[in-house]
Design a protein around this motif. Structure first.
Motif, PDB file in Angstrom:
ATOM      1  N   THR A   1       0.770  -1.399   0.023  1.00 13.70           N
ATOM      2  CA  THR A   1       0.188  -0.012  -0.016  1.00 13.70           C
ATOM      3  C   THR A   1       0.941   1.327   0.176  1.00 13.70           C
ATOM      4  OG1 THR A   1      -1.678  -1.058   1.278  1.00 13.70           O
ATOM      5  CG2 THR A   1      -1.823   1.279   1.192  1.00 13.70           C
TER       6      THR A   1
ATOM      7  N   THR B   1       0.688   5.358  -0.102  1.00 15.79           N
ATOM      8  CA  THR B   1      -0.316   6.368   0.185  1.00 15.79           C
ATOM      9  C   THR B   1       0.573   7.850  -0.021  1.00 15.79           C
ATOM     10  OG1 THR B   1      -1.362   5.176   1.790  1.00 15.79           O
ATOM     11  CG2 THR B   1      -1.579   7.328   1.983  1.00 15.79           C
TER      12      THR B   1
ATOM     13  N   SER C   1      -4.477   6.191  -2.021  1.00 15.40           N
ATOM     14  CA  SER C   1      -3.630   5.059  -1.854  1.00 15.40           C
ATOM     15  C   SER C   1      -3.717   4.331  -2.958  1.00 15.40           C
ATOM     16  CB  SER C   1      -3.751   4.259  -0.543  1.00 15.40           C
ATOM     17  OG  SER C   1      -3.798   5.083   0.615  1.00 15.40           O
TER      18      SER C   1
ATOM     19  N   LYS D   1      -2.522   0.306  -4.467  1.00 19.63           N
ATOM     20  CA  LYS D   1      -2.435  -1.070  -3.880  1.00 19.63           C
ATOM     21  C   LYS D   1      -2.000  -1.787  -4.876  1.00 19.63           C
ATOM     22  CE  LYS D   1      -5.810  -0.818  -0.167  1.00 19.63           C
ATOM     23  NZ  LYS D   1      -5.113  -0.879   0.794  1.00 19.63           N
TER      24      LYS D   1
END
Length: 605
Positions: A206, A208, A261, A263
């Motif tokens: 992840t 961000t 974010s 992923k």
């Protein structure tokens, strides 16, 4: 015995971009090319003080294109995708077999080089007009302010105070330590989670953007553990392995808005021990239980050993089979190329040991690459065996030698010498190691090939504690196919006599302690086929009779193939099947019969 596999993990190499710094200067050129590969070509160059990258995008291209360029100034780039040939400073790149219309390259400037120029780009032999195909510090290419290639001069009177909570950020051109991360902008925060499923795994990332500004482009990197092999990826970024830098690079597929974010997930495989620490599987049992049926550890779902033990009364199992990878590189696998001995079965073994049970691990089996064939020296083979022993903290190993490998004299010699090395090392370190040798059999005992395998052990000075006959599928050697259980007992009796030729100084009782008997429960292949009608069957009553014989003779090992087949076939069918016995029974009747054999002995003695 047959190795069963029901899990397959798809892995591959992912084509993706290389590192692009947070602040870059780049010029895109779109040309109309008449090359055979594509109608349009896009070339992009970008760089800073540490790193220069380039990418060529060929819309709709099929593998087979060829990119050429000259290095006018500076070092030849490190190519991370494609196949590269270099003649002086002329570089030619062709795609890997999996590559389509994207090629990325990069050069590590190490913060020292001040000039770098690439010229004479050609695609499939035709010139490509590229603007901005050079990078010079302070050169003609527009330089942002402040200049990222010129870090500010520190004030010696005010040394910077390091923040102990923030480890140093590695430079984009440097390698990463395992688990270490790097992001291209200070506003980015990256987290990584590794899911280990034993036979495979998955890295979940992840990233961000914690800043207040959108990032037009971004990248991040993750330091790879040596035992991890990334494969396919999916999500908001592409991923590529930079082997030279020991890391996985993630390149965003789209801008990352402030507060948003991204992923990314990457599938992984784990190719054997390769320096990995032992799994947390608990301590092995000091005593060897004579009742030890085989379990197909490569079956799906993964066998729950503790629950099976509770349901059957069996305390110890033989897990089969560890083999080599299909490429013949000698990497150990559970049952197939896709199943690797990383964490596989670790939790199941740990749970069983907590309940007072234990396992042996069997190398070989009917199918798959034999490790003794793949390795070229006994020393290397012993190292691979020891890796599995250490990984699962086991003190009981089995070698199931069958099929064509029985006639491979060189492999049999290597295996035996490797076992001798294992036993000598165990003795020096004060550890116990129980070794069993499982060989095909007729009702008349071992055939000549099996005898030769056993002789390779005695010639090398290796000491099998048990010689285990696979008293199954014995064909015309069975006097009466309607009394298959009696033929299994006959095989054990003949083995006892045969062992006298190999170990003449042992007493009858000692030789019986070296006897192992493993029938194929239920329906057996007979006489090259399925037998005759409902004949060629080891029934539950036969198994009880075999257990009584084992107890009377005090044999070393009573087993069966296999716990996963210990249930009646649908509609009571009498058939040879991988998932059921082909005999009339309740679930686990055979295992419960084997569990009645309660003899034990100290491992290694």
């Amino acid at each position: 015995m047959r190795k069963r596999t029901a899990i397959a993990v798809a892995t591959g190499v992912v084509t993706c971009g290389l590192l692009v710094p947070a602040t870059v200067f780049a010029t895109d050129a779109l040309t109309n090319s008449s090359s055979s590969s594509a109608q349009a070509v896009k070339v992009k160059l970008s760089g800073n003080q540490w790193w220069l990258t380039g990418s060529v995008t060929i819309p709709g291209a099929k593998p087979g294109w060829k990119l050429e360029f000259d290095v006018k100034d500076g070092a030849v780039p490190q190519i991370y995708q494609g196949r590269t040939t270099v003649s002086g400073k002329h570089v030619t790149v062709t795609p890997d077999t999996y590559q389509g219309g994207e090629f990325n390259f990069g050069v590590d400037l190490a913060g020292k080089q001040t000039s770098y120029e690439l010229t004479n780009f050609k695609l499939d032999g035709k010139p490509v007009d590229v603007q901005g195909a050079s990078w010079k510090e302070g050169g003609s290419t527009p330089t942002p302010s402040p200049d990222p290639s010129k870090p500010p001069t520190p004030d010696p009177s005010k040394p910077p105070t390091p923040d102990p909570s923030k480890p140093p950020t590695p430079q984009p051109g440097g390698e990463l330590k395992p688990g270490e991360t790097w992001v291209s902008d200070k506003s980015l925060k990256m987290s990584a989670e590794f899911k280990d499923w034993g036979t495979s795994g998955q890295l979940d990332f992840t990233i961000t953007n914690t800043g207040t500004k959108d990032l037009a482009s971004w990248s991040a990197a993750y330091g790879l553990e040596a035992w991890l092999q990334p494969g396919d990826s999916w999500g908001d970024a592409s991923a590529t392995v930079q082997k030279e830098l020991k890391r996985l690079l993630l390149t965003g597929k789209a801008p990352l808005k402030a507060g948003a974010s991204a992923k990314v997930s990457v599938a992984t495989t784990q190719p054997g021990p390769d320096g990995r620490p032992p799994v947390d599987a608990g301590k092995p049992a000091a005593a060897w239980r004579g009742a030890t049926p085989f379990i197909d550890a490569a079956a799906y779902p993964t066998p729950d050993l503790a629950q099976i033990s509770k349901d059957t009364g069996i305390k110890q199992f033989v897990l089969g089979f560890v083999v080599g990878d299909t490429q013949g590189k000698g990497l150990p696998r559970w049952g197939s190329d896709a199943l690797t001995p990383a964490q596989h079965m670790a939790q199941q073994i740990a749970d069983l040991r907590k309940a007072g049970g234990d396992v042996a691990i069997s190398f070989g089996g009917e199918n798959g690459h034999e490790l003794a064939v793949d390795h070229k020296s006994a020393q290397e083979l012993a190292k691979t065996y020891q890796g599995i022993i250490d990984r699962y903290n086991i003190n009981k190993i089995d070698f199931d030698v069958e099929g064509s490998v029985q006639t491979n004299t060189a492999a049999n010699k290597r295996r035996a010498e490797a076992v001798k090395i294992l036993q000598d090392n165990a003795k020096k370190s004060g550890k116990a190691l129980h070794v069993s040798l499982t060989l095909p059999s007729l009702a008349t005992g071992l055939v000549q090939d099996g005898k030769n395998v056993l002789k390779s052990f005695t010639d090398a000075g290796a000491r099998p504690d048990v010689v285990n006959v696979m008293a199954m599928m014995m064909g015309q050697s069975v006097p009466d196919m309607g009394k298959y259980g009696d033929a299994v007992i006959m095989a054990g009796e003949h083995l006892h006599q045969q062992l006298k030729d190999f170990f003449p100084n042992k007493s009858d009782a000692e030789l019986w302690r070296m006897v192992g008997i493993t029938p194929n429960i239920g329906k057996n292949n007979g006489d090259g086929g399925q037998g005759v009608g409902d004949k060629g069957v080891v029934s539950v009553a036969d198994m009880k009779k075999i257990e009584k014989f084992a107890a009377d003779k005090n044999i070393g090992m009573l087993s069966m193939w296999s716990v996963g087949r210990d249930q009646q076939c649908k509609n009571g069918a009498v058939q040879f099947d991988n998932a059921c016995s082909g005999a009339k029974q309740e679930k686990y009747d055979f295992s419960k019969a084997v569990a009645q054999y309660t003899k034990e002995w100290t491992v290694g003695k």
